[in-house]
Enzyme design. Sequence first.
Site, PDB file in Angstrom:
ATOM      1  N   GLU A 194     -13.201   5.376   4.040  1.00 20.85           N
ATOM      2  CA  GLU A 194     -13.201   4.704   5.332  1.00 20.85           C
ATOM      3  C   GLU A 194     -14.328   5.155   6.238  1.00 20.85           C
ATOM      4  O   GLU A 194     -14.633   4.495   7.233  1.00 20.85           O
ATOM      5  CB  GLU A 194     -11.833   4.919   5.963  1.00 20.85           C
ATOM      6  CG  GLU A 194     -10.778   4.321   5.023  1.00 20.85           C
ATOM      7  CD  GLU A 194      -9.358   4.587   5.432  1.00 20.85           C
ATOM      8  OE1 GLU A 194      -9.129   5.633   6.036  1.00 20.85           O
ATOM      9  OE2 GLU A 194      -8.504   3.742   5.158  1.00 20.85           O
ATOM     10  N   ARG A 216      -9.690  -0.303   7.114  1.00 25.64           N
ATOM     11  CA  ARG A 216     -10.666   0.581   6.480  1.00 25.64           C
ATOM     12  C   ARG A 216     -11.090   1.727   7.393  1.00 25.64           C
ATOM     13  O   ARG A 216     -12.281   2.014   7.561  1.00 25.64           O
ATOM     14  CB  ARG A 216     -11.882  -0.192   6.004  1.00 25.64           C
ATOM     15  CG  ARG A 216     -12.578   0.601   4.898  1.00 25.64           C
ATOM     16  CD  ARG A 216     -13.592  -0.177   4.139  1.00 25.64           C
ATOM     17  NE  ARG A 216     -14.095   0.660   3.065  1.00 25.64           N
ATOM     18  CZ  ARG A 216     -14.398   0.216   1.861  1.00 25.64           C
ATOM     19  NH1 ARG A 216     -14.280  -1.045   1.569  1.00 25.64           N
ATOM     20  NH2 ARG A 216     -14.856   1.030   0.944  1.00 25.64           N
ATOM     21  N   CYS A 217     -10.079   2.353   8.005  1.00 19.76           N
ATOM     22  CA  CYS A 217     -10.360   3.574   8.753  1.00 19.76           C
ATOM     23  C   CYS A 217      -9.043   4.295   8.876  1.00 19.76           C
ATOM     24  O   CYS A 217      -8.005   3.729   8.604  1.00 19.76           O
ATOM     25  CB  CYS A 217     -10.911   3.278  10.147  1.00 19.76           C
ATOM     26  SG  CYS A 217      -9.767   2.403  11.200  1.00 19.76           S
ATOM     27  N   GLN A 235       0.826  -1.204   0.000  1.00 11.79           N
ATOM     28  CA  GLN A 235       0.000   0.000   0.000  1.00 11.79           C
ATOM     29  C   GLN A 235       0.864   1.260   0.000  1.00 11.79           C
ATOM     30  O   GLN A 235       0.350   2.363  -0.182  1.00 11.79           O
ATOM     31  CB  GLN A 235      -0.940  -0.003   1.216  1.00 11.79           C
ATOM     32  CG  GLN A 235      -2.063  -1.019   1.098  1.00 11.79           C
ATOM     33  CD  GLN A 235      -3.043  -0.988   2.257  1.00 11.79           C
ATOM     34  OE1 GLN A 235      -3.236  -1.991   2.918  1.00 11.79           O
ATOM     35  NE2 GLN A 235      -3.666   0.157   2.510  1.00 11.79           N
TER      36      GLN A 235
END
Lengths: 277, 805
Positions: free
Chosen positions: B759, B383-384, B236
């Site tokens: 997110e 996902r935050c 990522q």
Amino acid sequence: MIPAGFEYHRPGDIASAIGILQEHGDEARVIAGGHSLIPMMKLRMAEMGHLVDLQAIDELKGVEVGADTVKLGSMVTQHELITHDGLATAIPLIREAALQIADPQVRYMGTVGGNVANGDPGNDMPGLMQCLNATFELSGPDGNRSVAARDFYEAAYFTARGDEEILTRISIPVPGSGVRQAYEKQKRKIGDYATAAAAVMVGNGTASVAMTNLADTPVWSVSASSALAGGDVEGCVSEMLDAIDPVADNRGPVEFKKHVAAVMLRRAIDRAQSRAG
Amino acid sequence: MNEQTMTPGERAANLKGMGSSRKRVEDVRFTQGKGNYVDDIKLDGMLFGAFVRSPYAHARVVNVNKEAALAVPGVVAVLTAEDLAPLGLHWMPTLAGDKQMVLADGKVLFQGQEVAYVVAENRYIAADAAELVEVDYEELPVLTDPFEALKSDVVLREDLAGQTEGAHGPRKHHNHIFTWEQGDKDATEAVLGEADVVAEEMVYYHRTHPCPLETCGCVASMDKVTGKLTLYGTFQAPHAIRTVVSLISGLAEHNIRVISPDIGGGFGNKVGAYAGYVCSVVASIVTGQPVKWVENRMENLMSTAFARDYWMQGKIAATKDGKITGLWCHTTADHGGFDACADPTKFPAGFMNICTGSYDIPTAYLAVDGVYTNKAPGGVAYRCSFRVTEAAYFIERMIEVLAIKLNMDAAELRRINFIRKDQFPYQSALGWEYDSGDYHTAWDKALKAVDYEGLRAEQAQRIEDFKAGRTRKLLGVGLTHFTEIVGAGPVKNCDILGLGMFDSCEIRIHPTGSAIARLGTISQGQGHATTFAQIIASEIGLPADDITLEEGDTDTAPYGLGTYGSRSTPVAGAATAMAARKIRAKAQMIAAYLLEVHDDDVEWDVDRFSVKGAPERFKTMKEIAFAAYNQAIPGLEPGLEAVSYYDPPNMTYPFGAYICVMEIDVDTGEWEVRQFYALDDCGTRINPMIIEGQVHGGVTEALAIAMGQEIAYDEMGNVKTGTLMDFFLPTAWETPNYTTDHTVTPSPHHPIGAKGVGESPNVGGVPAFSNAVHDAFRPFGLVQSHMPHDHWRIWKIANGLGMHG
């Protein structure tokens, strides 16, 4: 997720398949849809030198719906069980239960024979076949024999089938008109084994109830069935709760499973009884 | 239509710029099976690596016998810590200032830890040989509970024995990592002491895992002739990986090329560095052949970065009318065997100090204690943004708990405590400056959309029916108003391993008026190739369809810190707009030259510069692009390209109002989401369709987490949820329908006003689902029950409240 090495066999008839099993003894296993065996092999919890694929054996295929008996070839897929209209008319319970198994992709491959013969207590079809009082036909080196579904299961993954025998066909008596049926299953998600599942037939003064994934074998209870035949729903539930023996797992503790078992059974009975006979 | 007769609106529409629901350009290849993922990469002579992993959660490694494995034909090497030690690579630095074993150095600290690395000619041989490596273990006592770990005599990290100072300050115990404090402790305790009402509760956010569809993997290829290492991987943050590889391997950074090809989801799982990367690089250097390593699903769930595992003890103080006066939180953070959280360096608990949420809370205090246990390392932002889901869950539960204590409607309690529109920019008690917001408008819109009053009336009727025996189903209304903090971030306080968290974009305009843009980020499904082209299209007036986006190749893309924490749009999106504006500035000079007027006498008009007051005299960007390459313009260099490195002045603060309506069967614990309404305010909306997709995906992951998904351990430290049979990953069957909605409150400091959205749905979704479960049982006396709310835990609530007779 890579299985240990194995030899792959694809015989074209039952006799050849049995021959391969005889030749290799417990080194060999038959494979039908592979949805139980292949994951176990990938986890290296099952290792065998020889895999005998039954896909090419036509004798193991086909659905025959007779007036009194339905015969299912062991290689009939769950998808075929769902889409066979004659079968759905004769024994609607089979379609209802098959729709609760896994997901469409698995059902294209998964077979009724593999589901009942593997002896996995999580599978739906064993309990269903006990409820329906099915008979399993086995072929082996010494010829053919039949074993009642209700006598077939000994413990988890242990059945009455001999190592060199193949389950070829399932015979199911067609329930009389007036016998109403229902299958109730609680699961966490699509593709999951049952937290608890109940198969119920009731009507014409008879009843049969069996449950899934609540012991190391499917549980068909004669006393629970008789109680229901006599109209005693709570008696049926109580007898069944005595018969099951669930273990704790990620689905929940024993107390929860027993509670859900009773709920599933009551709901299956309610739904069966509410159906037009 | 020609360029003379089209209206400005028609010309803008042709660009498919910002605001257009342009279809995702990536999907052409993905939907045809033409994506190029790490496991699709096949190089000549490529070898395969496979790990031998520990079956124990805590054990000494007494001996590793490689002989049988090495005897397997096709096995090239078996690496252990002993082999890596001379290179100094048996340990590696973590992103959190700790270090982590690459291969077990004398002991293992979690089940699934890497012990040996087998290299073979193909993956089948590697898997067979891994089975034959004989490891002698001596089991040690296992600590899976962080509270026990802080009391236990058992020392998990013997390598840190005697070290009373860690990367983030003093260590209080041999299993303690850090204490991180924010806010004013004394003032908060004083407020709690004087308050009319104080609600106190332990809020546990269980351990879970991002579980991207594609697991982690890499292909390392060392070219001994050129001395150049090419590393393909599921990264990522490809540039950060390049720097890390250089720092730990000693290879010069210009000799390392990191490529992130297509990535099948990341969700934070692919931010950090894993043993597989290091071992593959070493194996390729040693063998001179490319080495591929791709983990399987069980390895991914058991050994790569987990998320959450926060025990949050909270106290919230309020007046009797419900005005919140103070918030206190003490978090015990289970970090597993190594502190490998992926957070900006100065934030060992991420942005947990956003836990005052959407509320004007004048006084607050937060302390977080990080603890070692015998579990897998990680603690990533699934996902935050960093620990923001934990923060949002905490405050949104505490609001509900306070509402119970006050006997107030939870929607009204939120409304009277929201930060007002006129308070922005808002300084929070825990140190943040919220950039913009209009919470009351969003809240009122959401309540109206679901007919909140009607739902409460229906719920009241349902309770009556339940008590009268007419139904066995309860109705829960789960409310959430969340505030995210994304876009890390300002270099002044955000870095990873000393690398400032700016991001970048380089744009080159081709002579015929098409373009290529390269960014320091990397899409893992976010649709960057679609949306960033839209930003450029709107900024410089070339159609998005004529703009190619490239990311993920460190030899070609400008340096950036990658994609996670919803930072791509806030940071790289800003860089994209800024680079485009540099191009437009030069284009203005070219246009003025071509039109023979002064620079100040032309003005921008969608896709062209025209002479002020004479719009029929213009040069389109296409014409300008060609002129940049074929005309000698006095005072201007040829060509038309620009690069921008953007250091944001602040984070952005997206927010939203989510409402979940859930039916719950008290006899089985089964649940059904009847309605889910998600209002998001992410500032300027670049591509509404992609936003909607992001919301659908994020809420679905929130559903998973709240309703069943967890990494559970038994008391021996065995992972109980290591396959997708037990680890809940929803399919289409389990996924409810969602209603999406929005308000638009642009970020005042972002060049295009965008805030990031990927997110938000996870941050807002988790408390919405959980609050729905709690709300269903609130009338029967439930105050707090921990997630995940799977069937048996919901059943247990009902059972505990005497609902089973």
